[in-house]
Write a protein that holds these residues in place. Structure first.
Motif, PDB file in Angstrom:
ATOM      1  N   MET A   1       0.856  -1.176   0.000  1.00 27.14           N
ATOM      2  CA  MET A   1       0.000   0.000   0.000  1.00 27.14           C
ATOM      3  C   MET A   1       0.898   1.233   0.000  1.00 27.14           C
ATOM      4  O   MET A   1       1.824   1.333   0.789  1.00 27.14           O
ATOM      5  CB  MET A   1      -0.900  -0.021   1.236  1.00 27.14           C
ATOM      6  CG  MET A   1      -1.727   1.203   1.430  1.00 27.14           C
ATOM      7  SD  MET A   1      -3.314   1.300   0.577  1.00 27.14           S
ATOM      8  CE  MET A   1      -4.165  -0.146   1.039  1.00 27.14           C
ATOM      9  N   THR A   2       0.593   2.159  -0.887  1.00 26.10           N
ATOM     10  CA  THR A   2       1.323   3.418  -0.964  1.00 26.10           C
ATOM     11  C   THR A   2       0.392   4.534  -0.513  1.00 26.10           C
ATOM     12  O   THR A   2      -0.731   4.650  -1.007  1.00 26.10           O
ATOM     13  CB  THR A   2       1.799   3.685  -2.407  1.00 26.10           C
ATOM     14  OG1 THR A   2       2.632   2.612  -2.814  1.00 26.10           O
ATOM     15  CG2 THR A   2       2.564   4.984  -2.493  1.00 26.10           C
ATOM     16  N   ASN A   3       0.825   5.351   0.423  1.00 21.14           N
ATOM     17  CA  ASN A   3       0.037   6.469   0.935  1.00 21.14           C
ATOM     18  C   ASN A   3       0.740   7.774   0.583  1.00 21.14           C
ATOM     19  O   ASN A   3       1.916   7.943   0.872  1.00 21.14           O
ATOM     20  CB  ASN A   3      -0.117   6.369   2.453  1.00 21.14           C
ATOM     21  CG  ASN A   3      -0.910   5.152   2.859  1.00 21.14           C
ATOM     22  OD1 ASN A   3      -1.940   4.866   2.269  1.00 21.14           O
ATOM     23  ND2 ASN A   3      -0.429   4.434   3.842  1.00 21.14           N
TER      24      ASN A   3
ATOM     25  N   GLY B   1      -6.005  15.416   3.435  1.00 17.95           N
ATOM     26  CA  GLY B   1      -6.442  14.076   3.074  1.00 17.95           C
ATOM     27  C   GLY B   1      -5.273  13.184   2.737  1.00 17.95           C
ATOM     28  O   GLY B   1      -4.111  13.523   2.971  1.00 17.95           O
ATOM     29  N   LEU B   2      -5.609  12.043   2.145  1.00 11.06           N
ATOM     30  CA  LEU B   2      -4.603  11.041   1.841  1.00 11.06           C
ATOM     31  C   LEU B   2      -5.055  10.237   0.628  1.00 11.06           C
ATOM     32  O   LEU B   2      -6.227   9.891   0.513  1.00 11.06           O
ATOM     33  CB  LEU B   2      -4.455  10.103   3.051  1.00 11.06           C
ATOM     34  CG  LEU B   2      -3.430   8.997   2.979  1.00 11.06           C
ATOM     35  CD1 LEU B   2      -2.033   9.591   3.124  1.00 11.06           C
ATOM     36  CD2 LEU B   2      -3.692   7.983   4.064  1.00 11.06           C
ATOM     37  N   ILE B   3      -4.140   9.976  -0.275  1.00 11.56           N
ATOM     38  CA  ILE B   3      -4.394   9.058  -1.378  1.00 11.56           C
ATOM     39  C   ILE B   3      -3.725   7.742  -1.014  1.00 11.56           C
ATOM     40  O   ILE B   3      -2.519   7.709  -0.759  1.00 11.56           O
ATOM     41  CB  ILE B   3      -3.829   9.587  -2.706  1.00 11.56           C
ATOM     42  CG1 ILE B   3      -4.540  10.867  -3.139  1.00 11.56           C
ATOM     43  CG2 ILE B   3      -3.956   8.523  -3.797  1.00 11.56           C
ATOM     44  CD1 ILE B   3      -3.967  11.492  -4.399  1.00 11.56           C
TER      45      ILE B   3
ATOM     46  N   SER C   1       7.071   6.021  -9.869  1.00 10.44           N
ATOM     47  CA  SER C   1       5.649   5.916  -9.514  1.00 10.44           C
ATOM     48  C   SER C   1       5.317   6.796  -8.321  1.00 10.44           C
ATOM     49  O   SER C   1       4.289   7.472  -8.288  1.00 10.44           O
ATOM     50  CB  SER C   1       5.279   4.466  -9.195  1.00 10.44           C
ATOM     51  OG  SER C   1       5.429   3.656 -10.327  1.00 10.44           O
ATOM     52  N   ARG C   2       6.192   6.795  -7.351  1.00 11.38           N
ATOM     53  CA  ARG C   2       5.957   7.616  -6.154  1.00 11.38           C
ATOM     54  C   ARG C   2       5.963   9.108  -6.505  1.00 11.38           C
ATOM     55  O   ARG C   2       5.114   9.858  -6.027  1.00 11.38           O
ATOM     56  CB  ARG C   2       7.012   7.318  -5.093  1.00 11.38           C
ATOM     57  CG  ARG C   2       6.771   8.049  -3.796  1.00 11.38           C
ATOM     58  CD  ARG C   2       7.173   7.181  -2.612  1.00 11.38           C
ATOM     59  NE  ARG C   2       6.956   7.879  -1.378  1.00 11.38           N
ATOM     60  CZ  ARG C   2       5.854   7.777  -0.662  1.00 11.38           C
ATOM     61  NH1 ARG C   2       4.892   6.999  -1.043  1.00 11.38           N
ATOM     62  NH2 ARG C   2       5.731   8.439   0.468  1.00 11.38           N
TER      63      ARG C   2
ATOM     64  N   ILE D   1      -1.684  18.254  -7.242  1.00  8.64           N
ATOM     65  CA  ILE D   1      -2.725  18.812  -8.106  1.00  8.64           C
ATOM     66  C   ILE D   1      -4.095  18.673  -7.446  1.00  8.64           C
ATOM     67  O   ILE D   1      -4.900  19.612  -7.440  1.00  8.64           O
ATOM     68  CB  ILE D   1      -2.700  18.131  -9.487  1.00  8.64           C
ATOM     69  CG1 ILE D   1      -1.424  18.512 -10.233  1.00  8.64           C
ATOM     70  CG2 ILE D   1      -3.931  18.494 -10.307  1.00  8.64           C
ATOM     71  CD1 ILE D   1      -1.145  17.680 -11.477  1.00  8.64           C
ATOM     72  N   ALA D   2      -4.362  17.499  -6.875  1.00 12.17           N
ATOM     73  CA  ALA D   2      -5.642  17.272  -6.209  1.00 12.17           C
ATOM     74  C   ALA D   2      -5.806  18.206  -5.015  1.00 12.17           C
ATOM     75  O   ALA D   2      -6.881  18.792  -4.815  1.00 12.17           O
ATOM     76  CB  ALA D   2      -5.756  15.811  -5.772  1.00 12.17           C
ATOM     77  N   ALA D   3      -4.766  18.374  -4.219  1.00 11.05           N
ATOM     78  CA  ALA D   3      -4.834  19.256  -3.046  1.00 11.05           C
ATOM     79  C   ALA D   3      -5.087  20.698  -3.474  1.00 11.05           C
ATOM     80  O   ALA D   3      -5.893  21.404  -2.852  1.00 11.05           O
ATOM     81  CB  ALA D   3      -3.548  19.155  -2.228  1.00 11.05           C
ATOM     82  N   ALA D   4      -4.432  21.135  -4.540  1.00  7.68           N
ATOM     83  CA  ALA D   4      -4.642  22.499  -5.033  1.00  7.68           C
ATOM     84  C   ALA D   4      -6.078  22.686  -5.516  1.00  7.68           C
ATOM     85  O   ALA D   4      -6.700  23.726  -5.254  1.00  7.68           O
ATOM     86  CB  ALA D   4      -3.652  22.805  -6.156  1.00  7.68           C
ATOM     87  N   ALA D   5      -6.625  21.698  -6.202  1.00  2.58           N
ATOM     88  CA  ALA D   5      -8.005  21.787  -6.691  1.00  2.58           C
ATOM     89  C   ALA D   5      -8.998  21.831  -5.532  1.00  2.58           C
ATOM     90  O   ALA D   5      -9.959  22.612  -5.549  1.00  2.58           O
ATOM     91  CB  ALA D   5      -8.311  20.610  -7.611  1.00  2.58           C
ATOM     92  N   ILE D   6      -8.769  21.012  -4.520  1.00  7.64           N
ATOM     93  CA  ILE D   6      -9.651  20.995  -3.349  1.00  7.64           C
ATOM     94  C   ILE D   6      -9.572  22.325  -2.616  1.00  7.64           C
ATOM     95  O   ILE D   6     -10.591  22.902  -2.219  1.00  7.64           O
ATOM     96  CB  ILE D   6      -9.287  19.819  -2.424  1.00  7.64           C
ATOM     97  CG1 ILE D   6      -9.642  18.490  -3.101  1.00  7.64           C
ATOM     98  CG2 ILE D   6      -9.991  19.943  -1.070  1.00  7.64           C
ATOM     99  CD1 ILE D   6      -9.045  17.271  -2.422  1.00  7.64           C
TER     100      ILE D   6
END
Length: 86
Positions: A1-3, A14-16, A27-28, A37-42
């Motif tokens: 599992m990669t967090n 949050g966490l992916i 990959s990391r 990108i997701a954090a900036a959008a949120i």
């Protein structure tokens, strides 16, 4: 599992969590870029919502102020305020 944490300028939001991906450096780094990108959008959506909320408040205050300054009758002013605030 990669967090991978979702972090804005102010805090973690949050966490992916990804299962089944190779844990190599490429990959990391790709997941970290996606998380940024997701954090900036949120965060952008949060700021947009806060701005919309403040605009609604200011609009209500403007409407109240125009009603108050447009009439010298206390009863009309109070009726207007009650109507607008409902």
């Amino acid at each position: 599992m990669t967090n991978i944490p979702l972090i804005t300028e102010h805090r973690a939001i949050g966490l992916i969590a990804v299962d089944g991906l190779p844990k190599d450096d490429t990959s990391r780094r790709l997941l970290m870029a996606l998380a940024d990108i997701a954090a900036a959008a949120i965060d952008k959506e949060r700021l947009h919502q806060e701005t919309a909320d403040r605009l609604a408040e200011v609009s209500t205050l403007y409407t109240l102020s125009t009603q108050i300054t447009g009439s010298l009758s206390l009863s009309r002013v109070l009726e207007s305020i009650v109507t607008i605030v409902k």
